[in-house]
Design a protein around this motif. Structure first.
Motif, PDB file in Angstrom:
ATOM      1  N   LYS A  61      21.946  68.082 -14.131  1.00  0.00           N
ATOM      2  CA  LYS A  61      22.453  69.318 -13.541  1.00  0.00           C
ATOM      3  C   LYS A  61      22.440  70.386 -14.624  1.00  0.00           C
ATOM      4  O   LYS A  61      23.106  70.241 -15.664  1.00  0.00           O
ATOM      5  CB  LYS A  61      23.867  69.140 -12.992  1.00  0.00           C
ATOM      6  CG  LYS A  61      24.470  70.431 -12.401  1.00  0.00           C
ATOM      7  CD  LYS A  61      25.879  70.207 -11.874  1.00  0.00           C
ATOM      8  CE  LYS A  61      25.875  69.403 -10.605  1.00  0.00           C
ATOM      9  NZ  LYS A  61      25.283  70.153  -9.462  1.00  0.00           N
ATOM     10  N   VAL A  62      21.681  71.464 -14.401  1.00  0.00           N
ATOM     11  CA  VAL A  62      21.581  72.566 -15.353  1.00  0.00           C
ATOM     12  C   VAL A  62      22.311  73.779 -14.774  1.00  0.00           C
ATOM     13  O   VAL A  62      22.001  74.224 -13.662  1.00  0.00           O
ATOM     14  CB  VAL A  62      20.113  72.932 -15.635  1.00  0.00           C
ATOM     15  CG1 VAL A  62      20.050  74.088 -16.637  1.00  0.00           C
ATOM     16  CG2 VAL A  62      19.355  71.724 -16.166  1.00  0.00           C
ATOM     17  N   PHE A  63      23.271  74.291 -15.516  1.00  0.00           N
ATOM     18  CA  PHE A  63      24.047  75.447 -15.060  1.00  0.00           C
ATOM     19  C   PHE A  63      23.282  76.740 -15.364  1.00  0.00           C
ATOM     20  O   PHE A  63      22.819  76.946 -16.492  1.00  0.00           O
ATOM     21  CB  PHE A  63      25.419  75.459 -15.727  1.00  0.00           C
ATOM     22  CG  PHE A  63      26.244  74.255 -15.375  1.00  0.00           C
ATOM     23  CD1 PHE A  63      26.884  74.172 -14.156  1.00  0.00           C
ATOM     24  CD2 PHE A  63      26.350  73.184 -16.264  1.00  0.00           C
ATOM     25  CE1 PHE A  63      27.634  73.050 -13.818  1.00  0.00           C
ATOM     26  CE2 PHE A  63      27.099  72.057 -15.938  1.00  0.00           C
ATOM     27  CZ  PHE A  63      27.745  71.998 -14.711  1.00  0.00           C
ATOM     28  N   ARG A  64      23.139  77.560 -14.334  1.00  0.00           N
ATOM     29  CA  ARG A  64      22.437  78.831 -14.461  1.00  0.00           C
ATOM     30  C   ARG A  64      23.433  79.980 -14.505  1.00  0.00           C
ATOM     31  O   ARG A  64      24.550  79.878 -13.987  1.00  0.00           O
ATOM     32  CB  ARG A  64      21.491  79.047 -13.281  1.00  0.00           C
ATOM     33  CG  ARG A  64      20.297  78.096 -13.209  1.00  0.00           C
ATOM     34  CD  ARG A  64      19.560  78.324 -11.913  1.00  0.00           C
ATOM     35  NE  ARG A  64      18.249  77.710 -11.865  1.00  0.00           N
ATOM     36  CZ  ARG A  64      17.817  76.939 -10.867  1.00  0.00           C
ATOM     37  NH1 ARG A  64      18.620  76.690  -9.837  1.00  0.00           N
ATOM     38  NH2 ARG A  64      16.612  76.429 -10.874  1.00  0.00           N
ATOM     39  N   GLY A  65      23.007  81.085 -15.094  1.00  0.00           N
ATOM     40  CA  GLY A  65      23.845  82.273 -15.139  1.00  0.00           C
ATOM     41  C   GLY A  65      23.676  83.131 -13.901  1.00  0.00           C
ATOM     42  O   GLY A  65      23.001  82.766 -12.935  1.00  0.00           O
ATOM     43  N   GLY A  66      24.304  84.282 -13.913  1.00  0.00           N
ATOM     44  CA  GLY A  66      24.151  85.235 -12.820  1.00  0.00           C
ATOM     45  C   GLY A  66      24.759  84.806 -11.511  1.00  0.00           C
ATOM     46  O   GLY A  66      24.378  85.305 -10.443  1.00  0.00           O
ATOM     47  N   GLY A  67      25.696  83.851 -11.550  1.00  0.00           N
ATOM     48  CA  GLY A  67      26.313  83.394 -10.311  1.00  0.00           C
ATOM     49  C   GLY A  67      25.405  82.528  -9.464  1.00  0.00           C
ATOM     50  O   GLY A  67      25.710  82.259  -8.295  1.00  0.00           O
ATOM     51  N   SER A  68      24.289  82.079 -10.019  1.00  0.00           N
ATOM     52  CA  SER A  68      23.329  81.263  -9.276  1.00  0.00           C
ATOM     53  C   SER A  68      23.780  79.807  -9.216  1.00  0.00           C
ATOM     54  O   SER A  68      24.538  79.335 -10.062  1.00  0.00           O
ATOM     55  CB  SER A  68      21.945  81.351  -9.925  1.00  0.00           C
ATOM     56  OG  SER A  68      21.014  80.523  -9.259  1.00  0.00           O
ATOM     57  N   HIS A  69      23.292  79.088  -8.209  1.00  0.00           N
ATOM     58  CA  HIS A  69      23.586  77.661  -8.110  1.00  0.00           C
ATOM     59  C   HIS A  69      22.853  76.906  -9.227  1.00  0.00           C
ATOM     60  O   HIS A  69      21.891  77.405  -9.810  1.00  0.00           O
ATOM     61  CB  HIS A  69      23.171  77.117  -6.746  1.00  0.00           C
ATOM     62  CG  HIS A  69      21.687  77.165  -6.503  1.00  0.00           C
ATOM     63  ND1 HIS A  69      21.038  78.282  -6.036  1.00  0.00           N
ATOM     64  CD2 HIS A  69      20.723  76.232  -6.684  1.00  0.00           C
ATOM     65  CE1 HIS A  69      19.748  78.044  -5.926  1.00  0.00           C
ATOM     66  NE2 HIS A  69      19.525  76.799  -6.309  1.00  0.00           N
ATOM     67  N   SER A  70      23.306  75.725  -9.517  1.00  0.00           N
ATOM     68  CA  SER A  70      22.715  74.919 -10.583  1.00  0.00           C
ATOM     69  C   SER A  70      21.362  74.358 -10.171  1.00  0.00           C
ATOM     70  O   SER A  70      21.028  74.282  -8.983  1.00  0.00           O
ATOM     71  CB  SER A  70      23.656  73.774 -10.956  1.00  0.00           C
ATOM     72  OG  SER A  70      23.844  72.907  -9.844  1.00  0.00           O
ATOM     73  N   GLY A  71      20.590  73.945 -11.173  1.00  0.00           N
ATOM     74  CA  GLY A  71      19.335  73.247 -10.922  1.00  0.00           C
ATOM     75  C   GLY A  71      19.557  71.754 -11.093  1.00  0.00           C
ATOM     76  O   GLY A  71      20.214  71.319 -12.038  1.00  0.00           O
ATOM     77  N   ASN A  72      19.027  70.946 -10.164  1.00  0.00           N
ATOM     78  CA  ASN A  72      19.280  69.509 -10.177  1.00  0.00           C
ATOM     79  C   ASN A  72      17.990  68.702 -10.078  1.00  0.00           C
ATOM     80  O   ASN A  72      17.078  69.059  -9.322  1.00  0.00           O
ATOM     81  CB  ASN A  72      20.183  69.113  -9.008  1.00  0.00           C
ATOM     82  CG  ASN A  72      21.544  69.765  -9.066  1.00  0.00           C
ATOM     83  OD1 ASN A  72      22.496  69.207  -9.586  1.00  0.00           O
ATOM     84  ND2 ASN A  72      21.652  70.983  -8.527  1.00  0.00           N
TER      85      ASN A  72
END
Length: 295
Positions: A61-72
Motif C-alpha cells: 500500500k503506497v500513500f499518495r499526496g493530494g488527498g488521493s487514494h492509496s495505490g495497492n
C-alpha cells in the motif's frame, strides 16, 4: 518501450508505504482436528496441499499526496501452498494460474461471480497517479500486465526446517518475518509489460526493489487495514487487446510438461523459471550504470 507511469515511474522512490507479508491460511492439516476428516481431506487434495506448510502472499500500500487514494498491489505464490517453511522460498505474482486440484474448484468457483479473471489482478490504478496524487492522462498511462516479486531476503535456515512439530513451525514463520531488520532487501520487482511478452523470458523486466525502512510488526485482524484488489477488467478498459492476447498467447514451462494460454498458466512458477535464465531486461542495472556515468 515507454516507461511505466504513476507509482512505477522510473527513478521513483516510494518512502510512505506499507508492505504486508502473510500466509493466506494455515495448512489444512493444522486446522482439522479429526484424524478421519484430516485423512479424508488430504487423501483427495493432492500431494502439494498435503505437504503445504505456508501459503505466502504479499500486499503493498503506497500513500499518495493530494488527498488521493492509496495505490495497492497484491501478489501470491502457489495456491495450494509450498512445502518450505521459508516465506521467501519462491516468487510471488499478481496473477495465479487457473490450474488447481479438482477438490478446490468448487470453493474457487464463487470468485468468478466477482470477476471473469479472479486470479489475475489489475495494475493500472497503481500507475494511474503519481506519488503526489497527480493523475496521469488516460492516453499516457502505462502499466505492466503482471508484477512479480523475486525474494532476495532469506529467513529460516535449512537446519531449522525439520523439527517434526508442524504447529511450531508455522508459528516460527511469524517470528521469522517479525524479526526482519530495518534496511533489509526483501524483493526485486519484475514486470511483464503485456500478455505477449509473458512467453518470452527476454521481455521480462527488472524494474526495482523493495527495502524495509523499519522493523516489522505483527498486525491484528481488527486493524481495519484494507488492501484493495483491482479487477483485471479495469486494465482492459485501457488495453482492450490484452483480453484476446492473454487467451491466444501460449506459454511453456517445466521443460515442456505444462502448456497453455497466458490467461490460465502464467503465475509465480513461470516467472521463477524465467528469472533463473537471466535473459530479462535489467533496468535496475541500467539505471545504476547511468548514475555512475553521471557522477
Amino acid at each position: 518501450m515507454e516507461p511505466y507511469t504513476g507509482l512505477l515511474s522510473p527513478d521513483t522512490i516510494l518512502d510512505h508505504c506499507l508492505v504486508r507479508l502473510s500466509s493466506a491460511m494455515k495448512p489444512p492439516s493444522f486446522e482439522i482436528k479429526s484424524k478421519f476428516a484430516r485423512s479424508l481431506l488430504l487423501g483427495v487434495a493432492g500431494k502439494k496441499l498435503q505437504n503445504a506448510k505456508l501459503f505466502p502472499t504479499a500486499a503493498v500500500k503506497v500513500f499518495r499526496g493530494g488527498g488521493s487514494h492509496s495505490g495497492n498491489l497484491l501478489l501470491l505464490g502457489c495456491k495450494v501452498g509450498q512445502p518450505e517453511e521459508d516465506y521467501f522460498a519462491h516468487c510471488l505474482s499478481t496473477q495465479a494460474t487457473e490450474k488447481m486440484p479438482k477438490m478446490l474448484k468448487p470453493f474457487v468457483k464463487k470468485f468468478w461471480t466477482y470477476s471473469d479473471h479472479p486470479l489475475s489482478l489489475g495494475t493500472s490504478d497503481f500507475c494511474g497517479k503519481s506519488v503526489d496524487g497527480i493523475p496521469v492522462k488516460n492516453d499516457s498511462i502505462n502499466f505492466p500486465y503482471i508484477v512479480v516479486f523475486k525474494p532476495i531476503y532469506r529467513g529460516i535456515t535449512p537446519s531449522a526446517e525439520n523439527d517434526g512439530n508442524n504447529f511450531n513451525s508455522f508459528d516460527r514463520f511469524l517470528d521469522d518475518v517479525h524479526s526482519i531488520p530495518e534496511g533489509s532487501h526483501l524483493f526485486d520487482i519484475f514486470a511483464a509489460p503485456d500478455p505477449k511478452s509473458v512467453a518470452d523470458p527476454s521481455k521480462l523486466q527488472r524494474i526495482g526493489r523493495i527495502v524495509s525502512t523499519s522493523s516489522m510488526m505483527k498486525s491484528s485482524p481488527n486493524d481495519r487495514l484494507f488492501f484493495k484488489h483491482q479487477r483485471r477488467e479495469e486494465d482492459f478498459v485501457f488495453r482492450p487487446n490484452w483480453h484476446g492476447e492473454a487467451k491466444s498467447t501460449q506459454v511453456i514451462m517445466d521443460g515442456g510438461k505444462i502448456k497453455g494460454p497466458v490467461a490460465a498458466i502464467a503465475g509465480w512458477r513461470l516467472f521463477e523459471e524465467q528469472i533463473v535464465c537471466r535473459q530479462y531486461v535489467d533496468y535496475e542495472k541500467i539505471n545504476s550504470d547511468d548514475s555512475v556515468a553521471a557522477s
